[in-house]
Write an enzyme that holds these catalytic residues in place. Structure first.
Site, PDB file in Angstrom:
ATOM      1  N   GLY A 135       0.833  -1.184   0.000  1.00 19.15           N
ATOM      2  CA  GLY A 135       0.000   0.000   0.000  1.00 19.15           C
ATOM      3  C   GLY A 135       0.867   1.232   0.000  1.00 19.15           C
ATOM      4  O   GLY A 135       1.332   1.700  -1.032  1.00 19.15           O
ATOM      5  N   THR A 162      -6.606   5.525 -10.683  1.00 21.70           N
ATOM      6  CA  THR A 162      -7.736   6.364 -11.048  1.00 21.70           C
ATOM      7  C   THR A 162      -7.526   6.809 -12.489  1.00 21.70           C
ATOM      8  O   THR A 162      -6.427   7.214 -12.857  1.00 21.70           O
ATOM      9  CB  THR A 162      -7.827   7.587 -10.121  1.00 21.70           C
ATOM     10  OG1 THR A 162      -7.994   7.139  -8.778  1.00 21.70           O
ATOM     11  CG2 THR A 162      -8.995   8.473 -10.508  1.00 21.70           C
ATOM     12  N   GLU A 379      -4.087   8.961  -1.445  1.00 18.66           N
ATOM     13  CA  GLU A 379      -2.809   9.685  -1.321  1.00 18.66           C
ATOM     14  C   GLU A 379      -2.155   9.477   0.043  1.00 18.66           C
ATOM     15  O   GLU A 379      -1.475  10.361   0.556  1.00 18.66           O
ATOM     16  CB  GLU A 379      -2.988  11.187  -1.592  1.00 18.66           C
ATOM     17  CG  GLU A 379      -3.740  11.532  -2.840  1.00 18.66           C
ATOM     18  CD  GLU A 379      -3.032  11.086  -4.119  1.00 18.66           C
ATOM     19  OE1 GLU A 379      -1.984  10.453  -4.025  1.00 18.66           O
ATOM     20  OE2 GLU A 379      -3.558  11.360  -5.201  1.00 18.66           O
ATOM     21  N   GLU A 383      -2.504   7.311   9.001  1.00 16.89           N
ATOM     22  CA  GLU A 383      -1.310   6.873   9.733  1.00 16.89           C
ATOM     23  C   GLU A 383      -0.036   7.314   9.008  1.00 16.89           C
ATOM     24  O   GLU A 383       0.932   7.751   9.639  1.00 16.89           O
ATOM     25  CB  GLU A 383      -1.335   5.349   9.891  1.00 16.89           C
ATOM     26  CG  GLU A 383      -2.392   4.831  10.868  1.00 16.89           C
ATOM     27  CD  GLU A 383      -3.811   4.909  10.320  1.00 16.89           C
ATOM     28  OE1 GLU A 383      -4.748   4.933  11.133  1.00 16.89           O
ATOM     29  OE2 GLU A 383      -3.982   4.960   9.067  1.00 16.89           O
TER      30      GLU A 383
END
Length: 401
Positions: A135, A162, A379, A383
């Protein structure tokens, strides 16, 4: 214009752009957004309208056919568009990250070739870092580019693009070991490739497949996809900036723009949620009076409006810092973190104000309730933002001696 989220010190041109965009949003986006979203339909007519307004060239320099506007103007424009429908702002965002990366880091030939077409909306951009097995850990990417003569051969699988299907240019981050000896830090052996392709799904050029749209809880209309490279051949002159090993820095620079964009989207969605909540509270009656006259609802409205104002102020600050040429990762991280969290809270409060009707697909707040969570992870998660903020604060406040 509403009382909330006003920005001081804008030029006449900036005010005219924003007024035009807001009028477009009110007339062309809000009336159709929920229907398109429920059908998961790409907003082709809206996109064409934004092309005519010049939005795709907003931050591209005038010498390449754009409007040459600032990141602040862009962010405020995104805020207005997201107020209408967040998915449309996502279509704009990835396009502008790629245009920004080209403007800042591209070779002159790359700028001359791509930027005029991007300003006109003829080429539409997407960018790709993430992969299925990772990720936010960008340093762990496994997609690889290997040089063969005047070309690079790319192999690997990317995730969460996207505009993956509708785009015709994708900035793809891959590992390249060429010229980087064993033991080189991972972030110093990454390269951004400019991959041109046909719009659509399936094999969009030899060695490159876009399997199809990922089905999502919200953020519909805009296509989110995977990207599979299997022997994809790219000319060496399509390495961004003409130099390998700089891809991580290119992407992080682009992501700072993206984080300001996500903050702006959060502000826009929160503004719309507040508008819906404050309007419904004055129409709905309980115990003989509008619920807006009950203290409990007034408290909610007060908290919602304060959050809208605070998020907007931080977003504007982050954009202005980037425009000044200063490092803004701290401000962008703070703005993205606060705006996305506040957006979620404001949307939920508006949902609560609507009561049972908020659960009905007839009401716009139902759509916003499903859209807001995307901002919590887009984006970089909360965390990750807090890690960035914490590290930068320790740099600024390091004890001497």
């Amino acid at each position: 214009m509403t009382r909330l989220a006003q920005t001081e010190g804008l030029t006449d041109i900036q005010q005219e752009i924003l007024s035009t965009v807001r009028d477009f949003v009110d007339k062309e986006i809000i009336p159709v957004a929920t229907g398109l979203e429920h059908r998961d339909e790409y907003p082709s007519q809206i996109v064409e309208g934004l092309k005519e307004l010049g939005v795709f060239g907003l931050m591209i320099p005038e010498e390449y056919g754009g409007l040459g506007e600032s990141l602040l103007t862009y962010a405020l424009t995104v805020e207005e568009i997201a107020r209408g429908w967040m998915s449309v702002s996502g279509i704009i965002n990835t396009h502008f990250i790629v245009a920004y990366m080209l403007k800042q880091h591209g070779t002159q030939e790359q700028k001359d070739y791509f930027l005029p077409k991007m300003a006109a909306g003829e080429i539409r951009g997407a960018f790709s870092m993430s992969e299925p097995a990772l990720g936010s850990d960008v340093s762990a990417i496994s997609s690889k580019g290997v040089r063969e003569g005047d070309e690079y051969v790319l192999n690997g699988q990317k995730m969460w693009l996207t505009n993956g299907g509708s785009s015709t240019l994708v900035a793809v981050l891959c590992r390249t070991d060429e010229g980087h000896p064993e033991g080189t830090a991972p972030h110093k052996s990454m390269t951004t490739f400019l991959v041109e392709k046909e719009a659509g799904f399936g094999e969009v050029r030899p060695g490159l497949t876009i399997p199809g749209k990922i089905d999502k809880m919200g953020y519909k209309g805009v296509d989110t996809t995977e990207l599979i490279m299997d022997g994809l051949r790219i000319p060496a002159d399509r390495v961004l900036g003409g130099e390998t090993g700089r891809g991580f820095y290119h992407m992080m620079d682009g992501v700072e723009v993206g984080r300001v964009n996500v903050a702006a989207r959060g502000c826009g969605v929160a503004q719309r949620a507040f508008e819906l909540g404050v309007s419904y509270a004055q129409q709905r009656h309980t115990f003989g009076k509008p619920i807006a006259q009950h203290q409990a609802i007034q408290f909610k409205l007060a908290e919602m409006a304060t959050k809208v104002e605070a998020a907007h102020a931080m977003m504007v600050n982050a954009a202005r810092k980037k425009d000044s040429g200063q490092r803004n990762d701290l401000e962008a991280g703070m703005a993205k973190y606060l705006a996305s969290e506040y957006c979620k809270e404001v949307v939920e409060d508006a949902f609560r104000i609507h009561g049972g009707y908020g659960f009905s697909k007839e009401y716009e707040i139902e759509r916003l309730y499903r859209e807001a969570p995307m901002l919590l992870i887009g984006e970089g998660t909360a965390e990750i933002q807090k890690m960035i903020i914490g590290r930068r604060l320790l740099e600024e406040y390091r004890i001497q001696g």
